[in-house]
Motif scaffolding. Structure first.
Motif, PDB file in Angstrom:
ATOM      1  N   LYS A 155       0.808  -1.222   0.000  1.00 14.48           N
ATOM      2  CA  LYS A 155       0.000   0.000   0.000  1.00 14.48           C
ATOM      3  C   LYS A 155       0.848   1.282   0.000  1.00 14.48           C
ATOM      4  O   LYS A 155       0.520   2.245  -0.693  1.00 14.48           O
ATOM      5  CB  LYS A 155      -0.952   0.004   1.194  1.00 14.48           C
ATOM      6  CG  LYS A 155      -1.850   1.227   1.226  1.00 14.48           C
ATOM      7  CD  LYS A 155      -3.216   0.988   1.816  1.00 14.48           C
ATOM      8  CE  LYS A 155      -4.148   2.162   1.522  1.00 14.48           C
ATOM      9  NZ  LYS A 155      -3.543   3.486   1.725  1.00 14.48           N
ATOM     10  N   LEU A 191       2.077   1.955  -3.422  1.00 11.73           N
ATOM     11  CA  LEU A 191       0.960   2.334  -4.293  1.00 11.73           C
ATOM     12  C   LEU A 191       0.522   3.766  -4.017  1.00 11.73           C
ATOM     13  O   LEU A 191       0.303   4.553  -4.952  1.00 11.73           O
ATOM     14  CB  LEU A 191      -0.224   1.374  -4.105  1.00 11.73           C
ATOM     15  CG  LEU A 191      -1.496   1.783  -4.848  1.00 11.73           C
ATOM     16  CD1 LEU A 191      -1.264   1.903  -6.355  1.00 11.73           C
ATOM     17  CD2 LEU A 191      -2.635   0.788  -4.586  1.00 11.73           C
ATOM     18  N   ASP A 192       0.413   4.112  -2.748  1.00 11.13           N
ATOM     19  CA  ASP A 192       0.014   5.485  -2.417  1.00 11.13           C
ATOM     20  C   ASP A 192       0.987   6.489  -3.028  1.00 11.13           C
ATOM     21  O   ASP A 192       0.583   7.501  -3.602  1.00 11.13           O
ATOM     22  CB  ASP A 192      -0.049   5.656  -0.897  1.00 11.13           C
ATOM     23  CG  ASP A 192      -1.295   5.015  -0.302  1.00 11.13           C
ATOM     24  OD1 ASP A 192      -2.259   4.734  -1.066  1.00 11.13           O
ATOM     25  OD2 ASP A 192      -1.324   4.774   0.920  1.00 11.13           O
ATOM     26  N   TYR A 246       0.547   6.515  -6.785  1.00  9.58           N
ATOM     27  CA  TYR A 246      -0.742   7.132  -7.130  1.00  9.58           C
ATOM     28  C   TYR A 246      -0.648   8.656  -6.995  1.00  9.58           C
ATOM     29  O   TYR A 246      -1.105   9.392  -7.875  1.00  9.58           O
ATOM     30  CB  TYR A 246      -1.817   6.580  -6.196  1.00  9.58           C
ATOM     31  CG  TYR A 246      -3.238   6.943  -6.566  1.00  9.58           C
ATOM     32  CD1 TYR A 246      -3.893   6.285  -7.594  1.00  9.58           C
ATOM     33  CD2 TYR A 246      -3.921   7.930  -5.867  1.00  9.58           C
ATOM     34  CE1 TYR A 246      -5.204   6.590  -7.918  1.00  9.58           C
ATOM     35  CE2 TYR A 246      -5.239   8.263  -6.183  1.00  9.58           C
ATOM     36  CZ  TYR A 246      -5.878   7.579  -7.214  1.00  9.58           C
ATOM     37  OH  TYR A 246      -7.176   7.904  -7.536  1.00  9.58           O
ATOM     38  N   THR A 298     -10.235   6.985 -11.622  1.00 10.07           N
ATOM     39  CA  THR A 298     -10.283   5.836 -10.700  1.00 10.07           C
ATOM     40  C   THR A 298     -11.723   5.384 -10.494  1.00 10.07           C
ATOM     41  O   THR A 298     -12.014   4.179 -10.457  1.00 10.07           O
ATOM     42  CB  THR A 298      -9.614   6.205  -9.364  1.00 10.07           C
ATOM     43  OG1 THR A 298      -8.321   6.748  -9.630  1.00 10.07           O
ATOM     44  CG2 THR A 298      -9.481   4.994  -8.457  1.00 10.07           C
ATOM     45  N   PRO A 341      -1.175   2.680 -11.461  1.00 11.31           N
ATOM     46  CA  PRO A 341      -1.604   3.046 -10.097  1.00 11.31           C
ATOM     47  C   PRO A 341      -3.112   3.264  -9.995  1.00 11.31           C
ATOM     48  O   PRO A 341      -3.714   2.968  -8.947  1.00 11.31           O
ATOM     49  CB  PRO A 341      -0.829   4.344  -9.821  1.00 11.31           C
ATOM     50  CG  PRO A 341       0.355   4.292 -10.729  1.00 11.31           C
ATOM     51  CD  PRO A 341      -0.126   3.594 -11.966  1.00 11.31           C
ATOM     52  N   MET A 388      -5.327   1.099  -7.470  1.00 12.28           N
ATOM     53  CA  MET A 388      -6.079   1.804  -6.443  1.00 12.28           C
ATOM     54  C   MET A 388      -7.566   1.462  -6.548  1.00 12.28           C
ATOM     55  O   MET A 388      -8.248   1.278  -5.521  1.00 12.28           O
ATOM     56  CB  MET A 388      -5.869   3.314  -6.586  1.00 12.28           C
ATOM     57  CG  MET A 388      -6.483   4.136  -5.476  1.00 12.28           C
ATOM     58  SD  MET A 388      -5.800   3.699  -3.832  1.00 12.28           S
ATOM     59  CE  MET A 388      -4.248   4.620  -3.876  1.00 12.28           C
ATOM     60  N   ARG A 403      -9.676  -0.249  -3.544  1.00 13.81           N
ATOM     61  CA  ARG A 403     -10.830   0.420  -2.943  1.00 13.81           C
ATOM     62  C   ARG A 403     -12.099  -0.433  -2.964  1.00 13.81           C
ATOM     63  O   ARG A 403     -12.986  -0.227  -2.153  1.00 13.81           O
ATOM     64  CB  ARG A 403     -11.090   1.736  -3.682  1.00 13.81           C
ATOM     65  CG  ARG A 403     -10.006   2.788  -3.387  1.00 13.81           C
ATOM     66  CD  ARG A 403     -10.351   4.107  -4.033  1.00 13.81           C
ATOM     67  NE  ARG A 403      -9.278   5.087  -3.803  1.00 13.81           N
ATOM     68  CZ  ARG A 403      -9.196   6.261  -4.423  1.00 13.81           C
ATOM     69  NH1 ARG A 403     -10.125   6.611  -5.318  1.00 13.81           N
ATOM     70  NH2 ARG A 403      -8.218   7.079  -4.148  1.00 13.81           N
ATOM     71  N   ILE A 453      -3.972  -5.478  -4.819  1.00 10.15           N
ATOM     72  CA  ILE A 453      -3.124  -4.506  -5.525  1.00 10.15           C
ATOM     73  C   ILE A 453      -2.403  -5.206  -6.676  1.00 10.15           C
ATOM     74  O   ILE A 453      -2.353  -4.682  -7.781  1.00 10.15           O
ATOM     75  CB  ILE A 453      -2.127  -3.869  -4.533  1.00 10.15           C
ATOM     76  CG1 ILE A 453      -2.910  -2.936  -3.581  1.00 10.15           C
ATOM     77  CG2 ILE A 453      -1.044  -3.106  -5.285  1.00 10.15           C
ATOM     78  CD1 ILE A 453      -2.046  -2.280  -2.514  1.00 10.15           C
TER      79      ILE A 453
END
Lengths: 431, 431, 431, 431
Positions: C18, C21-22, C25, C43, C387, C391, C395, C400
């Motif tokens: 995560k 990825l954050d 993103y 997204t 990304p 994401m 969500r 991922i």
């Protein structure tokens, strides 16, 4: 260098875009860093990338049906050189120019060489032309040139190629590309084997005239202008001939010269393996020798070609080198814009191929982890390396956005005034 | 020869058709004579023509979607041999049979050889199979055979090929055809160059096991079962490998294994010129490796291939020889009928090529009289040589109309009783 | 939902990735924001994307030469559904499953529907199969099904399609896809026009059986299993038939069913314009109906197809909808892995197409600024939206990195134990 | 008719060959009679055969690389008409001439019509040209004509087509063929759907201007001069547009305008079935729009096209009619010779198709006797109908051997004196 774009304009252009580029570059650097990749290594490689320009690409191209001229087309080799200089000024990726004779033939090669030098350009491979008859030519090439039944036509074609070597030598070139249109439109027109025997005889005479540090590049093409059988139609024939001729003969791969569905990157791998990969004519195509802008139709294929070059470079080391140039026909775009953006596309594929994690790839291949092997290539290809390419240009004096900089400089409008339009097809080799 | 058709039935069949054949033959003889051609010379050549049969062609073929079995399909190599014997009995043009191992593998080769001899048949090239896994096989070919990353799989594949040579030797064969399905379905799956290096290593081991009077034939194919990159995909790769291996390695041309639009007769000319033309798998195709009946889709192309063979024979003399066989998949016809009519089609192209006035052709080529050069070939191709083929068959013991004779003899109905239907795909190599 | 992967494992997997990825993103959000694009809009669109799964894709595929089975292949429709559920669990992009009869036929449709519901899956289009003979079938399809000369075979094929509608209705499906292999291997085998007349007659009977809220999808294919002439070979034939049948008949586009060099995105545009675009079978190909993983060979083409869909959606508004599914043959990869990564590739193209600045594009088109029009598409395609896709999955409950999560969960190893290997080709429709 | 060849020379030529022709004809009559075929019926059909000539075909063609002019090329429409008259005089198979505007535009249509009448010729379909810019033209077609974004360019193109109708009307023509080169070289250049909408708008205006007894023929082509997406690229688009326009709109099939591997005879069958088969441009090709001589590359395909026409004629009766013409580029042969021998090749296919035993064929098709169905076509194709064609010519005033008669008459040498060579590409439409 009065014919170039004012470098102050370029600086002004760059100044406006720099903040965004810095931010994009930093963002990409972070993402790459999380993948264990150092962006600076890639940028340094991008800075060193070069692909040559074809002098004939500076004019608007056409088809057998029509040519729709553009504004301010270059009327001679000096004006072509000016346009090439602008392309290199803004992209910093195209220092070499490839000439085509007799289109670009001039008596004073020293003047031309000096002009190139003053532009920061050099002369890459030279090209012969025996696919057209020139005014006053003694023997027609209607029925062939290097392969003609008529010995006088063959000798004339050989002599022309030798003259190209001499012109190239005077200009500092180190190689000759030979593409012929010879072939047949009907079964029976030629004895297929006899034609290739005559080709080899002619090429041996040309080969004998090569200076020690020169190479000759055989360019094959499936069809057009011959529509039934083309003498040098495929890489197999090109390769066999290069072997017959000797170590100075290599094969040149044009991306649009293959049969439908051909795996071009595999041809690259084969020629590299057998020591005969000479170089490339970069362009893109969907149907035949369409000569579209590089990477405009199938960018993944272009990447896969560079992936093979990266593999070969890793295997062969510093000795591995190919002669790379653009060869495109710009029928509906400004040729300068197309050549700039195409040079960038080729550079993009080069950098993406440098991004491939070869060690991981090898591991996946060895363990037959097919999915991850494939994803290793896709991951590199998917990476948007645009900030790397722009930063490389910026650092070595080019424009962040070459096309935008070129347009804002008003170069085309200026040359349109200086170069009044000509009617019909040009004698300077623009088809 | 109890499994053959009663020769009295054949005689009865011929007796009914002979008067018409004589009249047609005489009519053609007259027309040819007005063109300066002696029909008897052609008939004598037709009598000597031979093309080998593939043992696997005796069963009904299929696609990856389905196989729709026919009646009375052969269940083992002996029954395949019976069917081949009938084909040869009626056409007198197919004395050789090509076996495929392990499909046709039996312990007692002497019995098989005797069976063939009693039918008047001999064993042509043998074929190895490393494109399928056999029950109980130690190492899978899922990721390649002669090119596999896994050394044990490669060794297993090499050993199988060497066993094929031994089996072939015991049967009187003089050559091995190697076709592999190795390749990749994804970019990145294989290192393209590494795969070919492993192929060459494996082939060197096989080559070393060849008896003095044997040859090995490399068969290339553009795609299927590999759908991105096939290791031996084109004649260029086949040729380069044959060169690497040595004089006993030759290239085999299957008419359906090329990219769309490929000029196959030119490949024939190239391989002949460079001394590497080994032989043919005859069939026809419109899309890919369709394995349709020879001459059913593009008979002029088949003629042009034989035209090159005639040209090569004239140049090389008695030493020129190729290994020719049918390789077809009979999905909707009786395989025996398709093989008979296909053998006749190939023979037809051979005789039409013999009809080409080569001296006139050379003259037209030398004077660039393109239209007449083309017409010289067309004139030979247009000639309906059916009476020559039928007369040749009649004279050497075959049937005037092989398919009609076969049907009236009721062979299929008889074997349908003797060979009850099997469910699903056969283990005897019929795909 | 005991057969799914433990969601705690997924959460654990996500937790590890995560932070990266954050960061990725955020970096992409910044770059897009500088281009005036809001990442959250994209997204949100990605979260709503769905592509259906083919039940038959859950098994290892093969070619006419061989099938190399994988471990733990599903043996019936329930096990296929389990595998599909895992794919959807991790990708959250594949809620629909497309069944194929009789491969997936079971007596208790209610049980199957409940199983799907419990997995969060529903049944998309159903598929009929008249390209194979089933054991005990009264009339063979060897010479055609909906087009057969034999009226009884045609009626049997029609009845099977009507049964498929009934089965689909019971399962909640809303459409039937009809692909037939009918055609000819020889010129002359069929009367080309007569075959299509019989096809239309058969289809009219099927059409009449469609419930009010159903559609029938005609799937064309250039060749295979028929190798000379396929009755429904191209979009023109598909379109003409859909018109003849009425408003509930639409055309389905499989990306691998076209002639070489075909511009597939233009076919999409044509069918959309004339109101007959029904849906897609997504896959990729280099030679024919290769059924490779979507986007693995020519990802730009996949993007261009979605670019047309985005154009159509903008023109047609909410009413525009196509039935989209994967249709691939996984010969050398784990089918679950290939289906997961392929669903992501299709989703990628969808998001990239959403990124196209359509207003700018229209402006460039109107002013014939060809270079910038082209660059507008390339810019969207070049954007690495990975990304965004990750994401979106995160969500809405997915993984991922779906393939990595799947591997670490050990699903394949578990089912390999529960599902012992079968020999040979499966009767459950895996080719 | 002073420009024709002296008929006495033709008679003399025929006298020399007549004895052999009589013998060949009698031999063939006998063979056909033994097959139950009456030669006189076929000869009578051959006598009535006609295929139109393209005025532009009378000059030497070329490619985008070069044009190698021939001797005595026609310099205007009157001289083209003279050449066409000679072709018809010797073949008696080409009474119609198809003009191309503005290449063939003259102010005095009455004079032209009288000239044609005096030669025994009439004017077949007329052709518009919006794929080139003419000197002084107000709006360029560089970015499209009937589909251009620029409304003024579209209107100009429409007006030109309407002018063609008017010119054609004055000349006695009954139809207009519309081929445009419009399309895109880059993804994104055009909105694919918008382009076709504009095309339909433009065509509706042209359609509205058609006289009651006229038809408009839509000619599609896969590629060239557009290399990414051609607006009217395939028969599906052509068909959909012809439907949109109305009953006077038909589709025209050029044999070289299809994707690789396309089954052209099936397109013919489809268009005939749906009432939109308008006519043909006959030529042959191996790679693309090669415009080679009819039947020179794949004569069996030409036969199969005529087999479909014979099937349609049998179904539709007297009302079935197509507009047939040659459309070839003669780059290495004397255009008159190529047009003569090509007209004969097309006539040959027509007569061979008339030879097909349709009742037997239907029987084999109905009983799924695939092999005999295929052989029924092959038997007709294999028949050398040359004596029928020669006898038909002889009986209606032509030459037994048109090319030989033409050469011995010295026509080319005579016009070479009367028509001095022009440099470069001609403005009279010879590409």
């Amino acid at each position: 260098m009065g014919t170039l774009i004012d470098q102050a304009l370029v600086a002004e252009h760059n100044a406006k875009l720099k903040a965004d580029l810095d931010a994009d570059y930093e963002a990409l650097a972070g993402s790459l860093s999380r993948r264990g990749v150092d962006i600076e290594t890639l940028t340094a490689q991008a800075e060193k990338f070069a692909v040559a320009l074809p002098s004939w690409g500076a004019g608007t191209g056409g088809t057998r049906f029509a040519r729709f001229p553009g504004k301010g087309e270059p009327r001679n080799v000096f004006e072509k050189l000016d346009d090439c200089a602008v392309i290199h000024q803004l992209t910093r990726a195209t220092p070499g120019v490839s000439l085509h004779f007799p289109w670009d033939k001039i008596s004073d090669t020293a003047e031309l060489r000096e002009k190139a030098r003053s532009h920061g350009l050099y002369f890459d491979l030279v090209n012969s032309n025996t696919f057209q008859d020139q005014p006053g030519q003694a023997h027609t090439y209607k029925y062939g040139s290097l392969t003609a039944q008529n010995a006088a036509a063959r000798e004339q074609a050989v002599a022309h190629n030798i003259e190209c070597i001499e012109l190239g030598r005077a200009l500092g070139s180190k190689g000759l590309t030979v593409w012929i249109g010879d072939g047949a439109n009907f079964p029976g027109q030629n004895n297929l084997r006899g034609s290739l025997e005559r080709y080899l005889d002619s090429m041996r005479a040309i080969y004998a005239a090569l200076p020690d540090d020169w190479q000759v590049y055989i360019e094959h093409k499936l069809f057009e202008p011959a529509f039934y059988a083309t003498t040098i139609a495929d890489w197999g024939t090109s390769f066999a001939c290069a072997q017959e001729l000797g170590p100075k003969a290599k094969c040149l791969v044009d991306l649009g010269h293959h049969a439908p569905n051909t795996n071009i990157e595999m041809i690259v791998a084969r020629l590299a393996q057998f020591g005969k990969l000479g170089g490339f004519h970069f362009n893109d195509s969907k149907y035949g020798d369409d000569d579209l802008d590089s990477g405009s139709i199938n960018p993944f294929q272009l990447f896969l070609v560079f992936n093979e070059l990266a593999d070969a470079a890793q295997r062969e080391g510093a000795s591995f080198k190919t002669a790379n140039m653009l060869d495109q026909s710009h029928n509906v775009t400004d040729p300068i814009e197309s050549l700039m953006s195409s040079a960038v596309e080729v550079q993009r594929a080069f950098v993406q191929a440098a991004l491939v994690d070869r060690e991981a790839l090898r591991g996946f291949q060895e363990s037959n982890d097919v999915l991850n092997a494939a994803q290793t290539l896709k991951k590199a290809f998917r990476t948007d390396v645009s900030p790397i390419l722009a930063m490389a240009r910026l650092r070595i004096g080019g424009a962040i956005d070459p096309v935008a900089a070129y347009r804002s400089a008003g170069y085309r409008e200026q040359v349109a005034v200086a170069r009044p339009a000509k009617a019909g097809a040009s004698s300077s080799g623009i088809v």
